[in-house]
Motif scaffolding. Structure first.
Motif, PDB file in Angstrom:
ATOM      1  N   ALA A   1     -26.204 -52.055  44.015  1.00 25.54           N
ATOM      2  CA  ALA A   1     -26.386 -52.882  42.748  1.00 25.54           C
ATOM      3  C   ALA A   1     -27.479 -54.014  43.296  1.00 25.54           C
ATOM      4  O   ALA A   1     -27.224 -54.871  44.073  1.00 25.54           O
ATOM      5  N   HIS A   2     -28.307 -54.381  42.312  1.00 26.12           N
ATOM      6  CA  HIS A   2     -29.197 -55.467  42.204  1.00 26.12           C
ATOM      7  C   HIS A   2     -30.281 -55.466  43.234  1.00 26.12           C
ATOM      8  O   HIS A   2     -31.059 -56.496  43.436  1.00 26.12           O
TER       9      HIS A   2
ATOM     10  N   ASP B   1     -41.045 -50.206  37.490  1.00 25.90           N
ATOM     11  CA  ASP B   1     -40.189 -50.073  36.162  1.00 25.90           C
ATOM     12  C   ASP B   1     -38.816 -49.534  36.209  1.00 25.90           C
ATOM     13  O   ASP B   1     -38.109 -50.184  35.734  1.00 25.90           O
ATOM     14  N   PHE B   2     -38.544 -48.595  37.279  1.00 31.78           N
ATOM     15  CA  PHE B   2     -37.548 -48.207  37.443  1.00 31.78           C
ATOM     16  C   PHE B   2     -36.372 -49.156  38.143  1.00 31.78           C
ATOM     17  O   PHE B   2     -35.548 -49.575  37.575  1.00 31.78           O
TER      18      PHE B   2
ATOM     19  N   PHE C   1     -33.249 -50.646  36.477  1.00 30.48           N
ATOM     20  CA  PHE C   1     -32.028 -50.637  37.132  1.00 30.48           C
ATOM     21  C   PHE C   1     -31.305 -51.812  37.361  1.00 30.48           C
ATOM     22  O   PHE C   1     -30.057 -52.038  37.380  1.00 30.48           O
ATOM     23  N   ASN C   2     -31.918 -52.770  38.072  1.00 29.72           N
ATOM     24  CA  ASN C   2     -31.323 -54.154  38.151  1.00 29.72           C
ATOM     25  C   ASN C   2     -30.943 -54.839  36.926  1.00 29.72           C
ATOM     26  O   ASN C   2     -29.679 -55.561  36.994  1.00 29.72           O
TER      27      ASN C   2
ATOM     28  N   ASP D   1     -22.868 -53.314  45.842  1.00 28.95           N
ATOM     29  CA  ASP D   1     -21.745 -52.192  45.316  1.00 28.95           C
ATOM     30  C   ASP D   1     -22.631 -51.238  45.259  1.00 28.95           C
ATOM     31  O   ASP D   1     -23.884 -51.085  44.570  1.00 28.95           O
ATOM     32  N   VAL D   2     -22.213 -49.850  45.693  1.00 27.24           N
ATOM     33  CA  VAL D   2     -23.146 -48.760  45.798  1.00 27.24           C
ATOM     34  C   VAL D   2     -22.918 -48.192  44.461  1.00 27.24           C
ATOM     35  O   VAL D   2     -21.591 -48.027  43.909  1.00 27.24           O
ATOM     36  N   ILE D   3     -24.228 -47.951  43.878  1.00 27.87           N
ATOM     37  CA  ILE D   3     -24.126 -47.313  42.235  1.00 27.87           C
ATOM     38  C   ILE D   3     -24.966 -45.987  42.311  1.00 27.87           C
ATOM     39  O   ILE D   3     -26.007 -46.028  42.643  1.00 27.87           O
ATOM     40  N   PRO D   4     -24.106 -45.002  42.030  1.00 26.90           N
ATOM     41  CA  PRO D   4     -24.670 -43.686  41.719  1.00 26.90           C
ATOM     42  C   PRO D   4     -25.528 -43.490  40.382  1.00 26.90           C
ATOM     43  O   PRO D   4     -25.172 -44.078  39.406  1.00 26.90           O
TER      44      PRO D   4
END
Length: 146
Positions: free
Chosen positions: A16-17, A38-39, A43-44, A56-59
């Motif tokens: 995350a981030h 862009d992604f 996402f962030n 944190d691990v984000i799928p």
């Protein structure tokens, strides 16, 4: 107007981030011709909106289209990560079944199961709790009644 059909999807686990053009994000998107920066930015921003803690691990599941555009869906962190976070553990036991890394209460298991239920694909809270308990056992975390 005709709805666009995705030509493929990519599943990644990203901190995350911390999405950036380095692996795994850059190569996975770059070889399909998608806009990496862009992604990463989107996402962030999404992690900030959903109040995920840094690290944190984000799928994430990224669907991409023929015109090189994409959409993505983020999910909650995997169950082992939620267990480690709940118990403040660095890792599970090196030898599950003989050594325990920690203890978890049924109430904590219920909290994790309620959070993760929509990502698990189960209908009942009991089934989700059993899945979380199974993960605890495989991590060497002792389940205690209380």
């Amino acid at each position: 107007m005709k709805k666009k059909e995705p030509i493929g999807s990519i599943k990644l686990n990203i901190l995350a981030h911390q999405a950036n053009p380095s692996p795994p994000v850059g190569p996975a998107l770059g070889q399909r011709g998608l806009n990496i920066m862009d992604f990463c930015k989107r996402f962030n921003d999404e992690c900030k909106k959903q109040n995920h803690e840094p690290g944190d691990v984000i799928p994430v599941v990224i669907s991409y289209y023929a015109d090189k555009t994409f959409t993505f869906v983020t999910k909650l962190p995997p169950v082992p990560n939620l267990i480690k976070k709940q118990l403040k553990l660095k890792s599970g036991s090196k030898t599950p079944g003989t050594q325990f890394a920690g203890e978890i209460k049924k109430a904590q298991i219920k909290t994790i199961a309620e959070m993760k239920m929509k990502d698990m694909g189960v209908d009942s809270l009991d089934a989700a709790m059993k899945m979380v308990e199974g993960t605890c056992v495989s991590m060497g975390v002792k389940v205690i009644q209380e």
